[in-house]
Design a protein around this motif. Sequence first.
Motif, mmCIF file in Angstrom:
data_model
loop_
_atom_site.group_PDB
_atom_site.id
_atom_site.type_symbol
_atom_site.label_atom_id
_atom_site.label_comp_id
_atom_site.label_asym_id
_atom_site.label_seq_id
_atom_site.Cartn_x
_atom_site.Cartn_y
_atom_site.Cartn_z
ATOM 1 N N ASN A 59 0.818 -1.222 0.000
ATOM 2 C CA ASN A 59 0.000 0.000 0.000
ATOM 3 C C ASN A 59 0.852 1.272 0.000
ATOM 4 O O ASN A 59 0.338 2.350 -0.260
ATOM 5 N N MET A 60 2.155 1.171 0.262
ATOM 6 C CA MET A 60 3.031 2.345 0.226
ATOM 7 C C MET A 60 3.838 2.419 -1.064
ATOM 8 O O MET A 60 4.554 3.383 -1.289
ATOM 9 N N ALA A 61 3.720 1.436 -1.924
ATOM 10 C CA ALA A 61 4.551 1.354 -3.129
ATOM 11 C C ALA A 61 3.939 2.130 -4.299
ATOM 12 O O ALA A 61 3.828 1.620 -5.410
ATOM 13 N N ASN A 62 3.544 3.375 -4.036
ATOM 14 C CA ASN A 62 3.071 4.253 -5.108
ATOM 15 C C ASN A 62 3.384 5.701 -4.729
ATOM 16 O O ASN A 62 3.561 6.028 -3.554
ATOM 17 N N ASP A 64 1.699 8.554 -4.727
ATOM 18 C CA ASP A 64 0.783 9.327 -3.889
ATOM 19 C C ASP A 64 0.927 8.961 -2.412
ATOM 20 O O ASP A 64 0.956 9.834 -1.545
ATOM 21 N N ALA A 65 1.013 7.660 -2.110
ATOM 22 C CA ALA A 65 1.152 7.231 -0.713
ATOM 23 C C ALA A 65 2.475 7.713 -0.123
ATOM 24 O O ALA A 65 2.513 8.193 1.014
ATOM 25 N N LEU A 66 3.553 7.617 -0.904
ATOM 26 C CA LEU A 66 4.853 8.067 -0.416
ATOM 27 C C LEU A 66 4.877 9.580 -0.193
ATOM 28 O O LEU A 66 5.375 10.065 0.824
ATOM 29 N N LYS A 67 4.330 10.336 -1.143
ATOM 30 C CA LYS A 67 4.286 11.797 -0.986
ATOM 31 C C LYS A 67 3.487 12.187 0.254
ATOM 32 O O LYS A 67 3.878 13.087 0.998
ATOM 33 N N ASN A 68 2.372 11.522 0.463
ATOM 34 C CA ASN A 68 1.544 11.802 1.634
ATOM 35 C C ASN A 68 2.307 11.510 2.925
ATOM 36 O O ASN A 68 2.267 12.292 3.870
#
Length: 102
Positions: A59-62, A64-68
């Motif tokens: 769920n963190m491998a994108n 948007d998730a990392l930027k957030n």
Amino acid sequence: MKKLRVVLTFFAAAALVGCGSSNDYTPPADASGERIFSTACSECHKPLKGDVAMILSENMANKDALKNKVKNGSMRMPAFPNIQGDAADRLTDYLLENSEVK
């Protein structure tokens, strides 16, 4: 019993040190994703082996998730509100290219 309570309170407080905190690091305009990671992230996120920067959950491998996560932080990770725009893109690209997904 009182000593145990004091010790447990100390460890709970230590675990939450990063909670709600913010880091004022601002990357130089020309900083690469690797340089941003090395400067802002590697104090806590040591590169694991060779070219593997981190192990990311699915769920963190994108981007948007990392930027957030970088912008807002999380329970133990401070927020880095000054890593945004192109710098955030370079950092997340570096992380996605140099991390393993578990």
